[in-house]
Design a protein around this motif. Structure first.
Motif, PDB file in Angstrom:
ATOM      1  N   GLY A  79       0.781  -1.223   0.000  1.00  0.00           N
ATOM      2  CA  GLY A  79       0.000   0.000   0.000  1.00  0.00           C
ATOM      3  C   GLY A  79       0.811   1.270   0.000  1.00  0.00           C
ATOM      4  O   GLY A  79       0.243   2.363   0.038  1.00  0.00           O
ATOM      5  N   SER A  80       2.142   1.173  -0.037  1.00  0.00           N
ATOM      6  CA  SER A  80       3.006   2.346   0.048  1.00  0.00           C
ATOM      7  C   SER A  80       3.963   2.403  -1.132  1.00  0.00           C
ATOM      8  O   SER A  80       4.061   1.466  -1.930  1.00  0.00           O
ATOM      9  CB  SER A  80       3.785   2.336   1.365  1.00  0.00           C
ATOM     10  OG  SER A  80       2.922   2.466   2.472  1.00  0.00           O
ATOM     11  N   TRP A  81       4.701   3.522  -1.193  1.00  0.00           N
ATOM     12  CA  TRP A  81       5.592   3.788  -2.308  1.00  0.00           C
ATOM     13  C   TRP A  81       6.968   4.144  -1.748  1.00  0.00           C
ATOM     14  O   TRP A  81       7.077   4.938  -0.814  1.00  0.00           O
ATOM     15  CB  TRP A  81       5.047   4.937  -3.145  1.00  0.00           C
ATOM     16  CG  TRP A  81       3.726   4.593  -3.776  1.00  0.00           C
ATOM     17  CD1 TRP A  81       3.513   4.177  -5.056  1.00  0.00           C
ATOM     18  CD2 TRP A  81       2.436   4.621  -3.152  1.00  0.00           C
ATOM     19  NE1 TRP A  81       2.173   3.933  -5.266  1.00  0.00           N
ATOM     20  CE2 TRP A  81       1.484   4.200  -4.120  1.00  0.00           C
ATOM     21  CE3 TRP A  81       1.992   4.953  -1.869  1.00  0.00           C
ATOM     22  CZ2 TRP A  81       0.128   4.104  -3.831  1.00  0.00           C
ATOM     23  CZ3 TRP A  81       0.633   4.855  -1.583  1.00  0.00           C
ATOM     24  CH2 TRP A  81      -0.289   4.440  -2.568  1.00  0.00           C
ATOM     25  N   ALA A  82       8.007   3.545  -2.337  1.00  0.00           N
ATOM     26  CA  ALA A  82       9.351   3.748  -1.807  1.00  0.00           C
ATOM     27  C   ALA A  82      10.348   3.911  -2.941  1.00  0.00           C
ATOM     28  O   ALA A  82      10.149   3.395  -4.051  1.00  0.00           O
ATOM     29  CB  ALA A  82       9.768   2.574  -0.921  1.00  0.00           C
ATOM     30  N   ALA A  83      11.417   4.619  -2.654  1.00  0.00           N
ATOM     31  CA  ALA A  83      12.502   4.783  -3.621  1.00  0.00           C
ATOM     32  C   ALA A  83      13.815   4.894  -2.869  1.00  0.00           C
ATOM     33  O   ALA A  83      13.845   5.282  -1.694  1.00  0.00           O
ATOM     34  CB  ALA A  83      12.270   6.014  -4.493  1.00  0.00           C
ATOM     35  N   PRO A  97      -2.847   5.953   6.801  1.00  0.00           N
ATOM     36  CA  PRO A  97      -1.545   5.290   6.840  1.00  0.00           C
ATOM     37  C   PRO A  97      -1.536   3.987   6.044  1.00  0.00           C
ATOM     38  O   PRO A  97      -2.548   3.281   5.946  1.00  0.00           O
ATOM     39  CB  PRO A  97      -1.335   4.996   8.334  1.00  0.00           C
ATOM     40  CG  PRO A  97      -2.241   5.926   9.044  1.00  0.00           C
ATOM     41  CD  PRO A  97      -3.427   6.118   8.143  1.00  0.00           C
ATOM     42  N   THR A  98      -0.379   3.689   5.481  1.00  0.00           N
ATOM     43  CA  THR A  98      -0.171   2.420   4.775  1.00  0.00           C
ATOM     44  C   THR A  98       1.102   1.769   5.315  1.00  0.00           C
ATOM     45  O   THR A  98       1.646   2.188   6.324  1.00  0.00           O
ATOM     46  CB  THR A  98      -0.111   2.669   3.262  1.00  0.00           C
ATOM     47  OG1 THR A  98       0.780   3.780   2.985  1.00  0.00           O
ATOM     48  CG2 THR A  98      -1.492   3.001   2.708  1.00  0.00           C
ATOM     49  N   GLY A  99       1.578   0.732   4.654  1.00  0.00           N
ATOM     50  CA  GLY A  99       2.670  -0.078   5.193  1.00  0.00           C
ATOM     51  C   GLY A  99       3.995   0.658   5.275  1.00  0.00           C
ATOM     52  O   GLY A  99       4.267   1.587   4.519  1.00  0.00           O
ATOM     53  N   ASP A 119       6.395   7.225   0.727  1.00  0.00           N
ATOM     54  CA  ASP A 119       5.061   7.809   0.859  1.00  0.00           C
ATOM     55  C   ASP A 119       4.194   6.726   1.475  1.00  0.00           C
ATOM     56  O   ASP A 119       3.815   5.763   0.807  1.00  0.00           O
ATOM     57  CB  ASP A 119       4.529   8.221  -0.517  1.00  0.00           C
ATOM     58  CG  ASP A 119       3.124   8.807  -0.466  1.00  0.00           C
ATOM     59  OD1 ASP A 119       2.481   8.745   0.600  1.00  0.00           O
ATOM     60  OD2 ASP A 119       2.659   9.309  -1.515  1.00  0.00           O
ATOM     61  N   CYS A 120       3.904   6.882   2.762  1.00  0.00           N
ATOM     62  CA  CYS A 120       3.111   5.890   3.490  1.00  0.00           C
ATOM     63  C   CYS A 120       1.864   6.528   4.092  1.00  0.00           C
ATOM     64  O   CYS A 120       1.352   6.071   5.115  1.00  0.00           O
ATOM     65  CB  CYS A 120       3.946   5.213   4.575  1.00  0.00           C
ATOM     66  SG  CYS A 120       4.603   6.352   5.817  1.00  0.00           S
ATOM     67  N   GLY A 121       1.384   7.610   3.453  1.00  0.00           N
ATOM     68  CA  GLY A 121       0.205   8.276   3.975  1.00  0.00           C
ATOM     69  C   GLY A 121       0.515   9.032   5.256  1.00  0.00           C
ATOM     70  O   GLY A 121       1.640   9.459   5.508  1.00  0.00           O
ATOM     71  N   GLN A 122      -0.522   9.190   6.087  1.00  0.00           N
ATOM     72  CA  GLN A 122      -0.360   9.874   7.371  1.00  0.00           C
ATOM     73  C   GLN A 122       0.637   9.122   8.245  1.00  0.00           C
ATOM     74  O   GLN A 122       0.509   7.920   8.464  1.00  0.00           O
ATOM     75  CB  GLN A 122      -1.707   9.943   8.082  1.00  0.00           C
ATOM     76  CG  GLN A 122      -1.658  10.527   9.462  1.00  0.00           C
ATOM     77  CD  GLN A 122      -1.502  12.032   9.459  1.00  0.00           C
ATOM     78  OE1 GLN A 122      -2.247  12.733   8.789  1.00  0.00           O
ATOM     79  NE2 GLN A 122      -0.540  12.532  10.205  1.00  0.00           N
ATOM     80  N   VAL A 123       1.635   9.809   8.753  1.00  0.00           N
ATOM     81  CA  VAL A 123       2.665   9.196   9.585  1.00  0.00           C
ATOM     82  C   VAL A 123       2.254   9.321  11.049  1.00  0.00           C
ATOM     83  O   VAL A 123       2.063  10.430  11.555  1.00  0.00           O
ATOM     84  CB  VAL A 123       4.031   9.864   9.350  1.00  0.00           C
ATOM     85  CG1 VAL A 123       5.069   9.300  10.311  1.00  0.00           C
ATOM     86  CG2 VAL A 123       4.476   9.656   7.906  1.00  0.00           C
ATOM     87  N   VAL A 124       2.128   8.196  11.723  1.00  0.00           N
ATOM     88  CA  VAL A 124       1.721   8.207  13.130  1.00  0.00           C
ATOM     89  C   VAL A 124       2.887   8.584  14.030  1.00  0.00           C
ATOM     90  O   VAL A 124       2.740   9.368  14.963  1.00  0.00           O
ATOM     91  CB  VAL A 124       1.139   6.835  13.531  1.00  0.00           C
ATOM     92  CG1 VAL A 124       0.827   6.786  15.030  1.00  0.00           C
ATOM     93  CG2 VAL A 124      -0.128   6.546  12.722  1.00  0.00           C
ATOM     94  N   ASN A 125       4.076   8.015  13.763  1.00  0.00           N
ATOM     95  CA  ASN A 125       5.248   8.292  14.587  1.00  0.00           C
ATOM     96  C   ASN A 125       6.460   8.377  13.668  1.00  0.00           C
ATOM     97  O   ASN A 125       7.008   7.348  13.259  1.00  0.00           O
ATOM     98  CB  ASN A 125       5.430   7.193  15.637  1.00  0.00           C
ATOM     99  CG  ASN A 125       6.548   7.499  16.619  1.00  0.00           C
ATOM    100  OD1 ASN A 125       7.641   7.890  16.232  1.00  0.00           O
ATOM    101  ND2 ASN A 125       6.280   7.302  17.903  1.00  0.00           N
TER     102      ASN A 125
END
Length: 722
Positions: free
Chosen positions: A593-597, A686-688, A619-625
């Motif tokens: 569910g997320s995007w990484a580079a 949030p995503t993974g 990019d994992c959406g809203q970051v909790v921590n």
């Protein structure tokens, strides 16, 4: 956003009892508004954590979600690990399993709703007691306040009255978070430092014996006969028991059991896997890749037409080896089987699977099996399997006493459930204008889900389903994976890439030589990220284009992939000159569910690859921590570097050749590069996070090596020519 309980249940696909008065043997006056939360009259606020805590920080992030809506300081919350109970199933999976980078994204609404529900019930209790309008009271820092009359009560003081309220509908915060988005310190850190934290290997049960199991060195093998004469006479030995796959020595402590086990002389029925070697698997996989059409995983456009349009064609074989998870805490489990009850203390990623496994061995209903979750010294998917649990339960039942099974590092390396080895044949072409004309990928590998179907079905079927039904359902699922549906974990990342290519054909051929398989950190993405990003780099070179520009042009319809790609290129200084002898490589991938580079800077000297710098973007959406996210990115990057540069499980005569960290090494501190992390700001849910950098780190390094030396690296672990 107004979110009712019914809306949440429908969205999550999981029935959760959000009002459970006096659940979990609560004190009579405790406030237990839902399955996740309890407030005592003594003002102790307890949050139950459903995911397994294996170092990823999920205790802290879960508490943050509850605390945000409950309006309480996370540091004032007491934490308990949830027992095995379907109420605590992973909303994203429908089973009590921690994996797939789902802990935070699956908890985003349920845990916030738990806190919000409790908050509103506490407010209602205060308003009723003070005879003021509900709208005039507020929750703040663990208290309900009525500003106009200056009345104030702690949550504990209102606990009994709140328990009598109806939860009703609640409103979740949309923004202006005060806890979410903050780098709250790990709530379990102090106990891990001072030694109070209990991992599975720390469990002590009165009267427990310690067991060491000598297992067949060949997968699937069984003991034929054994000589225990010497072992019987050794100090501390209490029992010697034949198990389904070996012989166990039970003694008063570990070293007595280990030393006695070393004297056992066992003859084995090795079975057909005794002929397997890494070389024979590779040869068979190559033959299958060339002769078998394979099941379709993705078909876009017309590949044959694309071949006719190609001005240049590139062909390559990419390979990935079997890998062991190698968590720092080896496998261990303590079990106590009694006539009408079984207790299991386990550092497990799947409390539900642990409960099912024990219930089947003990022939007890699941509700008579009590799983006591502990902290995990690493998991990476290994602790989703239940082989080590089964040993402890079997032995406790056999000797009628509590038993703690402890594996050595060698046991863990040679008797693991492994990341599948894969053999991949790729072909692609570019037009005279430098556009991709076609993409063809043939994958040969075994199936994780086909092997693990019985365990999975045991958790997905309704509680109380007969064991025979679970076996039948598991067999049916396994057959579908092998013959009709295919295994999504065998093709994920290869069939799901986001590049806009006109003619694509991705196929999968099953080749299962009998090596036990398990879910591994980032699963199929762990190797397909390397393969896809390595081969797209080859096509960029064939087209005569910059690797970043080539990717960017193909991602115009995938804005979040493009976002992390552009961010990591900018932050790394892509295109700027590097010191002599260094190369820079880039890779991007979407998974969980997320995007990484990632961008890697490397040099090569004396045949060795040195990674100097890694720049990461997610990019994992809203970051909790944010602090936990950065730690996970760094962890996954180092995990990926270990895979890429060092790790390889090889077989000879059905036997794993590696045993400990000297021949199955991990990246050492002095070898780790400078790692920079960048989080793309987002208001999406949030995503993974935990697995995202495993797929992109190896290809970024491989592509950097090509930039520095001109050598293409198509097999992990990387080996340079010459």
């Amino acid at each position: 956003m107004s979110l009712s309980r019914r809306d949440l249940v429908k969205a999550a696909g999981l029935v959760i009892a959000f009002r459970i008065p006096h659940a979990r043997a609560a004190e009579p006056r405790d406030f237990v508004p839902n399955a996740w939360l309890k407030v005592s009259p003594a003002n102790e606020i307890t949050v139950l954590i459903w995911p397994a805590e294996m170092g990823q920080g999920v205790i802290t992030s879960s508490v943050q979600l509850v605390a945000e809506e409950l309006e309480v300081d996370p540091k004032k919350v007491v934490v308990e690990l949830a027992p095995a109970d379907r109420r605590y199933a992973n909303p994203a999976m429908g089973m009590q399993m921690t994996g797939g980078s789902t802990s935070t994204r699956a908890s985003w609404e349920p845990l916030r709703l738990a806190g919000a529900t409790a908050r509103e019930m506490l407010k209602a209790a205060a308003a009723q007691s003070w005879k003021v309008p509900l709208t005039s009271v507020v929750a703040r820092d663990g208290f309900i306040e009525h500003p106009e009359s200056r009345q104030r009560a702690s949550y504990g003081e209102l606990a009994s009255a709140a328990a009598e309220q109806s939860p009703g509908r609640v409103e979740l915060k949309k923004k202006d978070f005060t806890v979410i988005g903050q780098s709250v310190d790990r709530l379990d850190a102090r106990d891990k430092v001072n030694g109070k934290a209990v991992f599975g290997i720390d469990v002590k049960v009165p009267g427990a014996l310690t067991a060491v199991v000598v297992r067949c060195p060949v997968f699937g093998g069984t003991p034929r006969r054994h000589d225990e004469t010497v072992a019987r006479k050794m100090p501390g030995v209490k029992h010697i028991v034949t198990t389904p796959n070996g012989v166990a020595v039970l003694a008063d402590h570990y070293w007595h059991a280990r030393n006695a086990a070393n004297t056992l002389k066992v003859q084995w029925n090795e079975g057909p896997v005794g002929k397997l070697s890494t070389r024979s698997f590779r040869e068979n996989a190559r033959a299958l890749a060339m002769s078998t059409p394979g099941m379709k995983a993705r078909t876009d456009g017309d590949v044959e037409k694309g071949k006719q349009q190609a001005a240049k064609t590139v062909e390559a074989v990419y390979e990935a080896p079997w890998l062991a998870h190698a968590p720092m805490e080896p496998m261990n489990c303590t079990a106590h089987v009694q006539p009408h009850r079984c207790d299991v203390w386990a550092p497990t990623q799947g409390a539900g699977a642990t409960q099912n496994t024990a219930a089947q061995i003990c022939e007890l209903p699941a509700d008579q099996v009590f799983v006591h979750q502990t902290l995990l010294g690493g998991g990476f998917g290994r602790r989703a399997a239940q082989d080590w649990v089964a040993e402890a339960v079997f032995l406790s039942k056999a000797v009628g006493a509590p038993v703690k099974v402890v594996w050595s590092r060698e046991d863990d390396t040679r008797h693991s459930v492994y990341r599948p080895a894969t053999y991949n044949v790729l072909a692609g072409g570019v037009t005279a204008e430098g556009e991709v004309a076609f993409w063809q990928h043939q994958i040969v590998s075994p199936s994780i889900i086909a092997q693990n179907a019985p365990t999975l079905m045991g958790q997905l079927l309704p509680a109380g389903s007969p064991s025979k039904l679970k076996v039948l359902a598991g067999g049916a699922l396994s057959g579908l994976m092998k013959n009709a549906m295919g295994d999504p974990t065998a093709t994920e990342g290869a069939a799901t890439f986001s590049y806009d290519l006109p003619n694509v054909d991705v196929r999968w051929v099953l080749d299962d030589p009998g090596v036990p398989l398990g879910f591994f950190r980032s699963v199929g993405h762990s190797h397909h990220g390397f393969i896809v990003e390595g081969f797209i780099d080859e096509l960029a070179h064939a087209a005569g284009k910059d690797p970043f520009d080539f990717r960017r042009a193909l991602l115009q319809k995938a804005p979040r992939n493009l976002g992390v790609l552009e961010r990591v290129a900018r932050e790394s200084g892509w295109g700027k000159a590097l010191p002599e002898g260094r190369g820079r490589g880039i890779a991007q991938h979407n998974s969980f569910g997320s995007w990484a580079a990632a961008v890697a800077e490397v040099s090569v000297a004396d045949g060795a690859i040195r990674v100097h710098r890694l720049v990461l973007a997610i990019d994992c959406g809203q970051v909790v921590n944010p602090g936990l996210v950065r730690a996970q990115l760094e962890s996954a990057a180092v995990f990926g570097l270990s895979m890429a540069l060092k790790q390889n499980i090889t077989l000879e005569k059905g036997r794993v050749q590696q045993g400990n960290f000297h021949d199955y090494p991990v990246l050492r501190m002095h070898e780790s590069p400078v790692i920079e992390t960048h989080l793309v700001q987002s208001d999406e849910r949030p995503t993974g996070v935990g697995e995202l950098m495993v797929p992109v780190t190896p290809p970024a390094v491989a592509n950097a090596v090509f930039a520095a030396t001109g050598q293409r690296l198509r097999a992990m672990p990387f080996k340079l020519e010459g």
